[in-house]
Design an enzyme around this catalytic site. Structure first.
Site, PDB file in Angstrom:
ATOM      1  N   CYS A   2       0.872  -1.175   0.000  1.00  0.00           N
ATOM      2  CA  CYS A   2       0.000   0.000   0.000  1.00  0.00           C
ATOM      3  C   CYS A   2       0.907   1.223   0.000  1.00  0.00           C
ATOM      4  O   CYS A   2       2.116   1.110   0.172  1.00  0.00           O
ATOM      5  CB  CYS A   2      -0.867   0.053   1.259  1.00  0.00           C
ATOM      6  N   ARG A  27       1.495   1.596  -5.999  1.00  0.00           N
ATOM      7  CA  ARG A  27       1.625   0.691  -4.849  1.00  0.00           C
ATOM      8  C   ARG A  27       0.293   0.060  -4.450  1.00  0.00           C
ATOM      9  O   ARG A  27       0.248  -0.841  -3.605  1.00  0.00           O
ATOM     10  CB  ARG A  27       2.188   1.446  -3.637  1.00  0.00           C
ATOM     11  N   TRP A  73      -3.802  -1.665  -1.309  1.00  0.00           N
ATOM     12  CA  TRP A  73      -3.762  -2.911  -2.090  1.00  0.00           C
ATOM     13  C   TRP A  73      -4.138  -3.977  -1.063  1.00  0.00           C
ATOM     14  O   TRP A  73      -3.337  -4.359  -0.221  1.00  0.00           O
ATOM     15  CB  TRP A  73      -2.363  -3.140  -2.656  1.00  0.00           C
ATOM     16  N   ASN A  99       0.982   0.445   6.040  1.00  0.00           N
ATOM     17  CA  ASN A  99       1.382  -0.447   4.950  1.00  0.00           C
ATOM     18  C   ASN A  99       2.139  -1.595   5.593  1.00  0.00           C
ATOM     19  O   ASN A  99       3.071  -1.371   6.361  1.00  0.00           O
ATOM     20  CB  ASN A  99       2.296   0.317   3.979  1.00  0.00           C
ATOM     21  N   GLY A 100       1.722  -2.829   5.305  1.00  0.00           N
ATOM     22  CA  GLY A 100       2.387  -3.987   5.889  1.00  0.00           C
ATOM     23  C   GLY A 100       1.356  -5.014   6.313  1.00  0.00           C
ATOM     24  O   GLY A 100       0.195  -4.954   5.889  1.00  0.00           O
ATOM     25  N   GLU A 463       8.565 -20.609 -19.633  1.00  0.00           N
ATOM     26  CA  GLU A 463       8.383 -19.237 -19.147  1.00  0.00           C
ATOM     27  C   GLU A 463       9.438 -18.311 -19.761  1.00  0.00           C
ATOM     28  O   GLU A 463       9.133 -17.174 -20.137  1.00  0.00           O
ATOM     29  CB  GLU A 463       8.439 -19.226 -17.612  1.00  0.00           C
ATOM     30  N   LYS A 467       8.464 -15.024 -21.996  1.00  0.00           N
ATOM     31  CA  LYS A 467       8.952 -13.661 -21.704  1.00  0.00           C
ATOM     32  C   LYS A 467       9.617 -13.080 -22.950  1.00  0.00           C
ATOM     33  O   LYS A 467       9.421 -11.916 -23.283  1.00  0.00           O
ATOM     34  CB  LYS A 467       9.978 -13.665 -20.552  1.00  0.00           C
ATOM     35  N   GLU A 470       7.008 -12.059 -25.566  1.00  0.00           N
ATOM     36  CA  GLU A 470       6.185 -10.930 -25.152  1.00  0.00           C
ATOM     37  C   GLU A 470       6.878  -9.573 -25.304  1.00  0.00           C
ATOM     38  O   GLU A 470       6.274  -8.630 -25.784  1.00  0.00           O
ATOM     39  CB  GLU A 470       5.846 -11.056 -23.649  1.00  0.00           C
ATOM     40  N   HIS A 486      12.421 -35.362 -31.461  1.00  0.00           N
ATOM     41  CA  HIS A 486      11.223 -35.906 -32.114  1.00  0.00           C
ATOM     42  C   HIS A 486      10.662 -34.934 -33.157  1.00  0.00           C
ATOM     43  O   HIS A 486       9.485 -35.017 -33.503  1.00  0.00           O
ATOM     44  CB  HIS A 486      10.164 -36.251 -31.069  1.00  0.00           C
ATOM     45  N   LYS A 586      -2.530  -6.275 -19.718  1.00  0.00           N
ATOM     46  CA  LYS A 586      -2.165  -6.896 -18.438  1.00  0.00           C
ATOM     47  C   LYS A 586      -3.209  -7.939 -18.035  1.00  0.00           C
ATOM     48  O   LYS A 586      -2.872  -8.978 -17.490  1.00  0.00           O
ATOM     49  CB  LYS A 586      -2.038  -5.808 -17.361  1.00  0.00           C
TER      50      LYS A 586
HETATM   51  C1  AGP Z   1       2.439 -13.123 -18.614  1.00  0.00           C
HETATM   52  O1  AGP Z   1       3.624 -12.414 -18.779  1.00  0.00           O
HETATM   53  C2  AGP Z   1       1.331 -12.650 -19.447  1.00  0.00           C
HETATM   54  N1  AGP Z   1       1.078 -11.271 -19.296  1.00  0.00           N
HETATM   55  C3  AGP Z   1       0.114 -13.553 -19.513  1.00  0.00           C
HETATM   56  O2  AGP Z   1       0.520 -14.757 -20.081  1.00  0.00           O
HETATM   57  C4  AGP Z   1      -0.631 -13.842 -18.199  1.00  0.00           C
HETATM   58  O3  AGP Z   1       0.156 -14.664 -17.387  1.00  0.00           O
HETATM   59  C5  AGP Z   1      -1.976 -14.530 -18.536  1.00  0.00           C
HETATM   60  O4  AGP Z   1      -2.759 -13.665 -19.309  1.00  0.00           O
HETATM   61  C6  AGP Z   1      -2.723 -14.963 -17.287  1.00  0.00           C
HETATM   62  O5  AGP Z   1      -3.084 -13.865 -16.509  1.00  0.00           O
HETATM   63  P1  AGP Z   1      -3.616 -14.074 -15.023  1.00  0.00           P
HETATM   64  O6  AGP Z   1      -2.515 -14.706 -14.259  1.00  0.00           O
HETATM   65  O7  AGP Z   1      -3.957 -12.681 -14.546  1.00  0.00           O
HETATM   66  O8  AGP Z   1      -4.820 -14.948 -15.101  1.00  0.00           O
END
Ligand code: AGP
Length: 591
Positions: A2, A27, A73, A99-100, A463, A467, A470, A486, A586
């Site tokens: 927060c 925050r 938050w 905050n905490g 992962e 990254k 993306e 394969h 996001k």
């Molecule tokens: C991750 O870097 C992405 N932005 C995306 O794959 C994300 O993880 C996915 O859309 C799932 O989102 P969520 O965890 O909010 O459900």
């Protein structure tokens, strides 16, 4: 996480508090509130983003030249108007922002209620207001009462407190949550972070743990928790306000990557909450993880962990594909949905399907999100708000939650002890930035990358590839190391870097053989493994060597960090803004 602000001015405080707290919206943004003091205490607060609450309530329309403010938050109690800070005591003579996390708030609340205190929120914070009230009623001033209150509290806190019985005085205190003091011309400030106050002063004192600040009209006093005066350095800040919001980092993504050791510690605090609910989970015959994107990769780690540690058959299904698995649902299956946002449309749809026949648990970062309201059980990760589109610190906090869940179900405390030292491995991994920048410069123009790993390193490879795609717009393919032969081996040539994730452990030698296979086709090898692994070093063109002997089982936590950094720095080399990659959002609220 927060944000808190306090100020003592010569002028009206509320507009300044609002402007300062806006700079802390990174925050937390689920609720906001301000309290000022002018004879009495005036409070305005509600759930929602600052702009929305401001439109509804006009937060600046309260009198007084001093006050406190907060952006929340949520961690304890849903994001509602009642749970928004500031919180007050029974007589509304004291107001606090915090905050905490107060770990022992339940015990404290029970005792205070037995003593006659009336609570109006579900937060842990409200106990602080009532504790200060209790100690002031015993004849202590605000400063001494706050000091006594903190002696009762276990956990982390940055607190600012005011009392109508002591006009012209604001108390701040810190333990394990950030707090800075701003020293202006005839005005002074307290804040969670520098950006909040930069417009008013560039003179800042950084408080350490167990230090207290007293703002009064003649300036600021810093004391230790025994009341001894401390002589603290006043720092002159040279940041622009934009730089400051990111804590001096160039992007939120980099800041969030560097927050990971702290995030792990915060998430680990949830262990006792998890322990309370696991007994029931042991009755299930099958586990099914459901998620998207990065949360799906965390789920894959969950599968390996649950099958290794607990021997429970565990599936992992992409949320967008989950309806095709509906036929296998039954009352003996626990469906665990993982989502940072708790609002991903595919995951929410899967949750609805799962709720029809099975019990559901969600592992979520956003308190009060739709997923938390619709599932049977909830575990909160404690990553705080993540602003960068690419998930980094929330992935780490999901992993920690999954490990804690498996450990709580398995009851092996040795594993819990091992988990406690993971932040130090993550810190070491963060120390590899210089080597990673050199690799990023060398490979920034590649058109394709392969990421390979076996077992616990396979989700890490996936992962790493996600990254890269993306935020660099380079094609990255994550593959199980043993599966390359394969088919995909046909793609390998000397233009393609292969990043191999090879921690010490059972899979090590077999992955080395897979490295040999791709090397024989001309691939250049970037190896991610132990700094002491000479066999790996001799196979690789570049090595990202992590210190220490972490077990293969725990390796997904520190080993993902160099991959986050590599994508970040390739994105910088290519002139891309990693916080806002093209075509992505996001939170994906469409199916
Ligand atoms: C991750 O870097 C992405 N932005 C995306 O794959 C994300 O993880 C996915 O859309 C799932 O989102 P969520 O965890 O909010 O459900």
């Amino acid at each position: 996480m927060c944000g808190i602000v306090a100020c003592l001015l010569n002028d009206k405080a509320a507009p300044v508090l609002l402007e300062c707290v806006r700079r802390l919206e990174y925050r937390g943004y689920d609720s906001v509130g301000i309290a000022t003091l002018s004879g009495d205490i005036y409070v305005k607060k509600d759930e929602g983003k600052i702009d929305d609450v401001q439109k509804r309530l006009d937060l600046t329309n309260i009198p007084g030249n001093m006050g406190i403010a907060h952006v929340r938050w949520a961690t304890h109690g849903l994001p509602t108007g009642n749970n928004a800070h500031p919180h007050t005591d029974c007589k509304k003579r004291i107001a606090v922002v915090h905050n905490g996390i107060i770990e022992n708030y339940k015990e404290l609340k029970d005792t205070l209620q037995d003593e006659g205190h009336i609570f109006t929120s579900d937060t842990d914070t409200e106990v602080i207001a009532h504790l200060i009230e209790k100690y002031m009623e015993m004849g202590n001033g605000l400063e001494a009462a706050t000091r006594l209150a903190t002696k009762d509290i276990k956990g982390s806190y940055a607190i600012a407190a005011i009392s109508a019985d002591e006009p012209n005085r604001i108390i701040g205190v810190r333990k394990e949550s950030p707090l800075i003091v701003g020293v202006g011309e005839n005005e002074s400030f307290i804040a969670s972070d520098v950006p909040a106050i930069l417009k008013h002063t560039k003179k800042v004192i950084y408080l350490n743990d167990n230090e207290m600040v007293i703002l009064n009209p003649t300036g600021v006093l810093i004391k230790d928790m025994d009341g001894n005066l401390l002589d603290k350095k006043v720092n002159i800040i040279e940041w622009t306000s934009d730089m400051a919001e990111k804590g001096g980092y160039k992007h939120f993504m980099l800041k969030e990557i560097h927050e990971q050791p702290e995030v792990i510690k915060n998430t680990l605090m949830e262990f006792s909450e998890i322990e309370k609910v696991v007994a029931k989970f042991l009755e299930f015959k099958r586990i099914c993880f459901v998620a998207c994107g990065t949360s799906y990769h965390a789920s894959l780690v969950g599968k390996y962990l649950f099958e290794t540690l607990l021997g429970i058959p565990t599936d992992v299904v992409l949320a967008s594909e989950f309806k095709f698995s509906e036929g296998a649902l039954d009352a003996e299956t626990l469906v665990i949905l993982i989502s940072q946002s708790g609002e991903t449309a595919d995951t929410l749809k899967a949750l609805k399907i799962a709720n029809k026949k099975s019990e559901t648990l969600v592992i979520v970062n956003v308190l009060g999100s739709t997923a938390t309201r619709e599932a049977d059980h909830v575990i909160y990760t404690r990553a705080g708000p993540e602003i960068g589109v690419a998930a980094t610190k929330t992935y780490i906090s999901q992993l920690i939650s999954i490990y804690m869940l498996a450990i709580a179900m398995n009851g092996d405390n040795k594993l819990l002890e091992m988990l406690q030292i993971v932040p130090s491995y993550v810190k070491d991994a963060l120390g590899m930035e210089d080597e990673i920048i050199q690799i990023a410069k060398k490979y920034k123009d590649s058109s394709d990358f392969f990421f390979i790993g076996r077992g616990f390193s396979y989700p890490t490879a996936l992962e790493g590839a996600l990254k890269l795609k993306e935020i660099t717009y380079i094609h990255g393919e994550g593959y199980a190391a043993g599966e390359l032969k394969h088919g995909p081996l046909a793609l390998i040539d000397d233009d393609i870097p292969v990043l191999a994730v090879v921690p010490p452990g059972d899979s090590h030698d077999k992955t080395l053989s897979n490295i040999e296979e791709v090397k024989a086709r001309g691939a250049r090898i970037i190896a991610l493994g132990s700094s002491e692994d000479e066999a790996l070093r001799s196979e690789a063109n570049h090595i990202i060597g992590l210190k220490g002997e972490i077990t293969e089982m725990l390796s997904p936590i520190p080993y993902v960090v160099p991959l986050q950094l590599l994508s970040y720095y390739i994105s910088i080399e290519r002139g891309i803004d990693p916080d806002k990659p093209k075509n992505l959002a996001k939170c994906v609220t469409v199916e």
